[in-house]
Design a protein around this motif. Structure first.
Motif, PDB file in Angstrom:
ATOM      1  N   VAL A  48       0.853  -1.186   0.000  1.00  0.00           N
ATOM      2  CA  VAL A  48       0.000   0.000   0.000  1.00  0.00           C
ATOM      3  C   VAL A  48       0.889   1.236   0.000  1.00  0.00           C
ATOM      4  N   VAL A  49       0.536   2.211  -0.835  1.00  0.00           N
ATOM      5  CA  VAL A  49       1.319   3.450  -0.908  1.00  0.00           C
ATOM      6  C   VAL A  49       0.382   4.646  -0.775  1.00  0.00           C
ATOM      7  N   GLY A  50       0.668   5.518   0.176  1.00  0.00           N
ATOM      8  CA  GLY A  50      -0.118   6.732   0.366  1.00  0.00           C
ATOM      9  C   GLY A  50       0.366   7.451   1.604  1.00  0.00           C
ATOM     10  N   GLN A  51       0.174   8.749   1.649  1.00  0.00           N
ATOM     11  CA  GLN A  51       0.712   9.508   2.768  1.00  0.00           C
ATOM     12  C   GLN A  51       0.036   9.125   4.075  1.00  0.00           C
ATOM     13  N   SER A  52       0.780   9.256   5.147  1.00  0.00           N
ATOM     14  CA  SER A  52       0.268   8.928   6.469  1.00  0.00           C
ATOM     15  C   SER A  52      -0.695  10.006   6.951  1.00  0.00           C
ATOM     16  N   ILE A  53      -1.803   9.568   7.535  1.00  0.00           N
ATOM     17  CA  ILE A  53      -2.757  10.513   8.113  1.00  0.00           C
ATOM     18  C   ILE A  53      -2.244  11.078   9.427  1.00  0.00           C
ATOM     19  N   VAL A  54      -1.556  10.249  10.196  1.00  0.00           N
ATOM     20  CA  VAL A  54      -1.135  10.679  11.532  1.00  0.00           C
ATOM     21  C   VAL A  54       0.326  11.106  11.594  1.00  0.00           C
ATOM     22  N   GLY A  55       1.063  10.951  10.504  1.00  0.00           N
ATOM     23  CA  GLY A  55       2.458  11.364  10.495  1.00  0.00           C
ATOM     24  C   GLY A  55       2.597  12.852  10.791  1.00  0.00           C
ATOM     25  N   GLY A  56       3.512  13.194  11.701  1.00  0.00           N
ATOM     26  CA  GLY A  56       3.721  14.583  12.053  1.00  0.00           C
ATOM     27  C   GLY A  56       2.722  15.143  13.043  1.00  0.00           C
ATOM     28  N   THR A  57       1.816  14.294  13.548  1.00  0.00           N
ATOM     29  CA  THR A  57       0.833  14.725  14.542  1.00  0.00           C
ATOM     30  C   THR A  57       1.172  14.092  15.892  1.00  0.00           C
ATOM     31  N   PRO A  58       0.530  14.541  16.973  1.00  0.00           N
ATOM     32  CA  PRO A  58       0.781  13.919  18.273  1.00  0.00           C
ATOM     33  C   PRO A  58       0.434  12.435  18.324  1.00  0.00           C
ATOM     34  N   LEU A  59      -0.354  11.965  17.346  1.00  0.00           N
ATOM     35  CA  LEU A  59      -0.747  10.563  17.328  1.00  0.00           C
ATOM     36  C   LEU A  59       0.310   9.649  16.719  1.00  0.00           C
ATOM     37  N   GLU A  60       1.319  10.230  16.083  1.00  0.00           N
ATOM     38  CA  GLU A  60       2.316   9.417  15.379  1.00  0.00           C
ATOM     39  C   GLU A  60       3.014   8.407  16.287  1.00  0.00           C
ATOM     40  N   ASN A  79       7.068   0.766  13.479  1.00  0.00           N
ATOM     41  CA  ASN A  79       8.017   0.250  12.476  1.00  0.00           C
ATOM     42  C   ASN A  79       7.821   0.914  11.119  1.00  0.00           C
ATOM     43  N   GLY A  80       7.469   2.203  11.158  1.00  0.00           N
ATOM     44  CA  GLY A  80       7.308   2.956   9.923  1.00  0.00           C
ATOM     45  C   GLY A  80       5.973   2.778   9.240  1.00  0.00           C
ATOM     46  N   VAL A  81       5.043   2.051   9.860  1.00  0.00           N
ATOM     47  CA  VAL A  81       3.744   1.782   9.239  1.00  0.00           C
ATOM     48  C   VAL A  81       2.646   2.506  10.013  1.00  0.00           C
ATOM     49  N   ASP A  82       1.927   3.372   9.318  1.00  0.00           N
ATOM     50  CA  ASP A  82       0.746   4.016   9.885  1.00  0.00           C
ATOM     51  C   ASP A  82      -0.364   2.972   9.920  1.00  0.00           C
ATOM     52  N   SER A  83      -0.869   2.684  11.118  1.00  0.00           N
ATOM     53  CA  SER A  83      -1.881   1.625  11.243  1.00  0.00           C
ATOM     54  C   SER A  83      -3.143   1.928  10.442  1.00  0.00           C
ATOM     55  N   THR A  84      -3.451   3.217  10.230  1.00  0.00           N
ATOM     56  CA  THR A  84      -4.655   3.534   9.448  1.00  0.00           C
ATOM     57  C   THR A  84      -4.472   3.218   7.967  1.00  0.00           C
ATOM     58  N   THR A  85      -3.221   3.153   7.518  1.00  0.00           N
ATOM     59  CA  THR A  85      -2.966   2.845   6.105  1.00  0.00           C
ATOM     60  C   THR A  85      -3.285   1.392   5.779  1.00  0.00           C
ATOM     61  N   VAL A  86      -3.061   0.500   6.738  1.00  0.00           N
ATOM     62  CA  VAL A  86      -3.174  -0.937   6.459  1.00  0.00           C
ATOM     63  C   VAL A  86      -4.333  -1.606   7.198  1.00  0.00           C
ATOM     64  N   GLU A  87      -5.128  -0.823   7.970  1.00  0.00           N
ATOM     65  CA  GLU A  87      -6.262  -1.441   8.657  1.00  0.00           C
ATOM     66  C   GLU A  87      -7.230  -2.001   7.619  1.00  0.00           C
ATOM     67  N   GLY A  88      -7.822  -3.142   7.934  1.00  0.00           N
ATOM     68  CA  GLY A  88      -8.692  -3.800   6.966  1.00  0.00           C
ATOM     69  C   GLY A  88      -7.952  -4.772   6.073  1.00  0.00           C
ATOM     70  N   ILE A  89      -6.614  -4.718   6.103  1.00  0.00           N
ATOM     71  CA  ILE A  89      -5.785  -5.692   5.372  1.00  0.00           C
ATOM     72  C   ILE A  89      -5.098  -6.605   6.377  1.00  0.00           C
ATOM     73  N   VAL A  90      -4.341  -5.994   7.296  1.00  0.00           N
ATOM     74  CA  VAL A  90      -3.570  -6.807   8.246  1.00  0.00           C
ATOM     75  C   VAL A  90      -4.474  -7.664   9.126  1.00  0.00           C
ATOM     76  N   HIS A 131       4.317   2.110   2.045  1.00  0.00           N
ATOM     77  CA  HIS A 131       5.147   3.294   1.847  1.00  0.00           C
ATOM     78  C   HIS A 131       4.299   4.510   2.205  1.00  0.00           C
ATOM     79  N   SER A 132       4.894   5.498   2.869  1.00  0.00           N
ATOM     80  CA  SER A 132       4.157   6.704   3.250  1.00  0.00           C
ATOM     81  C   SER A 132       4.908   7.949   2.787  1.00  0.00           C
ATOM     82  N   PRO A 133       4.856   8.252   1.490  1.00  0.00           N
ATOM     83  CA  PRO A 133       5.539   9.448   0.997  1.00  0.00           C
ATOM     84  C   PRO A 133       4.929  10.712   1.589  1.00  0.00           C
ATOM     85  N   LYS A 134       5.759  11.719   1.814  1.00  0.00           N
ATOM     86  CA  LYS A 134       5.291  12.966   2.417  1.00  0.00           C
ATOM     87  C   LYS A 134       4.905  13.974   1.339  1.00  0.00           C
TER      88      LYS A 134
END
Length: 713
Positions: free
Chosen positions: A456-468, A474-485, A501-504
């Motif tokens: 999955v490739v797409g920017q992180s929703i929580v990257g750079g926020t207090p939730l990060e 391990n570099g994976v935003d849980s919201t990016t892969v929820e529903g798959i893992v 991947h979470s490009p900025k």
């Protein structure tokens, strides 16, 4: 955390000397509990119920009502155990204060389809506590043991004697709350599980309901802000002279987010902004282009990213498989587009500030306002109004519409209602990100998966926020892969890998109704459908074979299929597709029946089956499933934002359309009886609709659509 004297007096004065009862919500309780919590679980208060001398029962909600029905659902929980007269119950939004923090998020926030299940035990407990105090007050008057008294429908009786809750409220308030209470057995529930009409409907029909956009008072001015025309652009200079010549315009002031035009009314402010001359530095590198970005995301998807799941020998499994399917999917940036425009009203008076706003995050609004003004948070009073739609958009934690209103009021020196136009909203950022998926599946001779590699490739929703720190592992935003893992389809596959991947980018991202599930469900259910057809199997039978050991998923899928007439030929020119997906603890299966009309997809019927555990208000659940279908179908058929040179091209509903009334399918909702833990209901209806429609289009046309929005032309 304690209630301040000011907050206590604010609430107590409204109770008119009635019974004020508070309780603490220390932990999420999703399942229907068997017993009340211990006294140790009831320290400082963060929600309240009031019983007034006029017989009213008022529930103060720590969550925001944005159409999801908690104005009624949470009140039902207290009323059930309070044994009160439901016709006397009403709800109010609680003020912003730390004591109203969400028991899981630890902030005063509404989201994650969690309002009812997080409060299920505590709201019932406080109802039981209030009833106990009222009964003891009556017993004291009659000089009998509380066990000799009975409460029902807002009245305490002993033989022929009776006292109403209103008559007892003042005495009950003087008593100490009980240290323990016994909650009703579910078989004795009178309200929970019944179809209760919403408490907020009458005032919304009559127009009495107050939303953020409705706030008015003498001396209030209206403001709009000129924002950068492209992501990454910065203000170089501006000339206010032309704007100040517009009748009604009073001030033009710079703020951190742009230039604000303050006027006597909205139209003057809008015309003043149109006349404002400003120069902006161009975005670095010329700005973003979504067509180019999609190509880059797809290229990244061909490489393994940060690993979220790695079980077995995936590469060897793919190489040894009988055959292999390689599939690529993509979804675009999406705006939330709530019907009520964004904005907020701010009045600064010395070292105090009042804010009226439609927000999912009153706590964050209070904190950000305090920081901007340099005052303690307790000196910021936030009045949460009804929300004309939220979908996550009104829950942003950054510098957004509410903090911006504070900045404008501070700079202008007058009370200000900030209004974002539809164009401001569509082009203003905070979107569901664009994603690309690559799925490689190796299958055996029966067509069943034996190896699965998913990138999955797409920017992180929580990257750079207090939730990060909490949500990125391990570099994976849980919201990016929820529903798959956590997909039940992947669990039995011996070799499986999921990476991301979470490009900025400079584009602000935000949770959008169902968050990661909004794209992962589309990919998972489309891929499973592709595997079923490649194996020459019925899509329902294929799914059921993969879902052995997952009875809840299977039951929901079978019920939806049965009610939709699966296995029987649809009307000529129509096709059916199905999908099942779990999100927020609830499992939703949907069957869509579609046709193609002049090159456009038309959805005629959607049949839903839901297992959400305890169903507090089935009528509200039906409404939320229907709402989720409409929201998801709008995105599936139309939703797409396009950037060229960093500028969003879409601007309003003419080029970012909503589903129209004539396009609305018939939606049937079937609720499964379930003793599972209580799940959420505000979001789970959205994820399955896009894949159900895509799969129906394939059944009808044999064309596989792997990109959203769905296009057949």
């Amino acid at each position: 955390m304690t209630v301040s004297r000011r907050d206590f007096l604010h609430v107590a004065s409204a109770s008119a000397a009635g019974l004020l009862l508070s309780f603490h919500v220390p932990e999420r309780a999703r399942a229907a509990p068997k017993a009340a919590p211990s006294p140790a679980q009831l320290p400082p208060p963060n929600a309240f119920v009031r019983v007034g001398p006029d017989e009213s029962v008022t529930v103060l909600l720590a969550h925001s009502e944005m159409g999801q029905g908690i104005w009624t659902g949470l009140a039902m929980l207290i009323a059930e155990e309070l044994y009160c007269d439901w016709s006397r119950v009403r709800s109010e939004h609680a003020p912003a204060a730390p004591v109203y923090a969400h028991p899981v998020f630890h902030a005063q926030l509404t989201g994650g389809s969690s309002s009812t299940n997080s409060e299920f035990l505590r709201y019932r407990t406080v109802g039981a506590m209030a009833k106990d105090m009222l009964v003891r007050a009556a017993a004291a008057r009659w000089k009998v043991a509380p066990e000799a008294c009975r409460a029902a429908n807002g009245v305490v009786t002993r033989g022929k004697d009776q006292l109403t809750y209103g008559q007892l409220a003042a005495d009950a308030m003087k008593l100490s709350p009980p240290t323990k209470v016994k909650l009703k057995d579910p078989k004795d529930w009178k309200l929970i599980g019944t179809r209760v009409r919403r408490l907020d409907t009458p005032e919304k029909i009559s127009g009495k309901a107050r939303f953020g956009i409705d706030v008015q008072f003498p001396g209030l001015r209206t403001a709009v802000v000129l924002h950068p025309p492209a992501f990454g652009a910065k203000l170089a200079r501006f000339d206010p002279s032309a704007a100040l010549k517009v009748p009604g315009v009073e001030k033009v002031v710079p703020v951190a987010s742009g230039v604000a035009v303050v006027a006597a009314h909205f139209w003057a402010a809008k015309l003043g902004r149109d006349a404002l001359r400003a120069e902006w530095t161009p975005p670095e590198g010329g700005g973003l282009d979504t067509a180019k970005m999609l190509g880059e995301l797809r290229a990244l998807s061909r490489k393994t990213g940060a690993v979220a799941v790695d079980v077995g020998k995936v590469d060897a499994g793919l190489a040894a498989a009988k055959s292999r399917l390689d599939m690529e999917y993509d979804v675009p940036y999406l705006a939330h587009a709530p019907m009520e425009p964004l904005g907020g009203t701010v009045k600064i008076d010395g070292d105090r500030c009042e804010i009226w706003v439609s927000t999912q995050a009153p706590g964050a609004t209070q904190q950000s306002a305090a920081k901007i003004l340099g005052i303690p948070p307790e000196k910021v009073d936030v009045h949460t109004t009804f929300l004309g739609g939220g979908f996550g958009r009104r829950g942003s934690q950054g510098v957004d519409f509410a903090p911006e209103a504070v900045m404008v009021a501070k700079a202008a020196g007058v009370p200000v209602k900030l209004v974002w136009t539809r164009e401001d909203d569509i082009r203003g950022g905070y979107y569901r990100p664009m994603y690309a998926h690559r799925v490689q599946v190796g299958v055996d001779a029966r067509g069943m998966p034996v190896a699965w590699d998913h990138v999955v490739v797409g920017q992180s929703i929580v990257g750079g926020t207090p939730l990060e720190p909490v949500m990125v592992k391990n570099g994976v935003d849980s919201t990016t892969v929820e529903g798959i893992v956590d997909s039940p389809y992947l669990e039995p596959i011996p070799a499986r890998r999921v990476s991301a991947h979470s490009p900025k980018t400079p584009i602000p991202a935000l949770w959008w109704r169902s968050v990661g599930h909004s794209h992962t469900a589309f990919v998972m259910e489309s891929a499973i459908d592709e595997l079923a057809h490649a194996a020459g199997q019925d899509p329902l039978a294929y799914r059921l074979a993969l879902l052995k050991g997952k009875p809840r998923h299977a039951r929901a899928l079978e019920l939806a299929a049965d009610k939709a007439g699966w296995g029987k030929a649809p009307a000529e020119g129509r096709g059916r597709g199905l999908a099942v997906h779990e999100s927020y603890g609830s499992i939703v299966a949907e069957v869509a029946e579609v046709s193609i009309d002049q090159g456009r997809i038309r959805v005629h019927e959607v049949t839903c089956a839901v297992d959400c555990g305890t169903a507090v208000n089935p009528l509200g659940i039906e409404a939320q499933l229907q709402s989720g279908v409409v929201f998801g179908l709008t995105a599936a058929l139309y939703g797409k934002l396009t950037l060229i040179d960093g500028k969003v091209q879409e601007s309003n509903f003419h080029d970012y359309p909503m589903l129209r009334m004539f396009e609305m399918p018939r939606v049937a909702v079937h609720i499964l009886q379930s003793d599972a833990e209580m799940g959420g209901i505000g979001e789970p209806g959205t994820p399955p609709i896009a894949p159900a429609v895509a799969n129906a289009v394939f059944a009808l046309t044999k064309r596989r659509l792997r990109s959203l929005p769905l296009r057949v032309g």
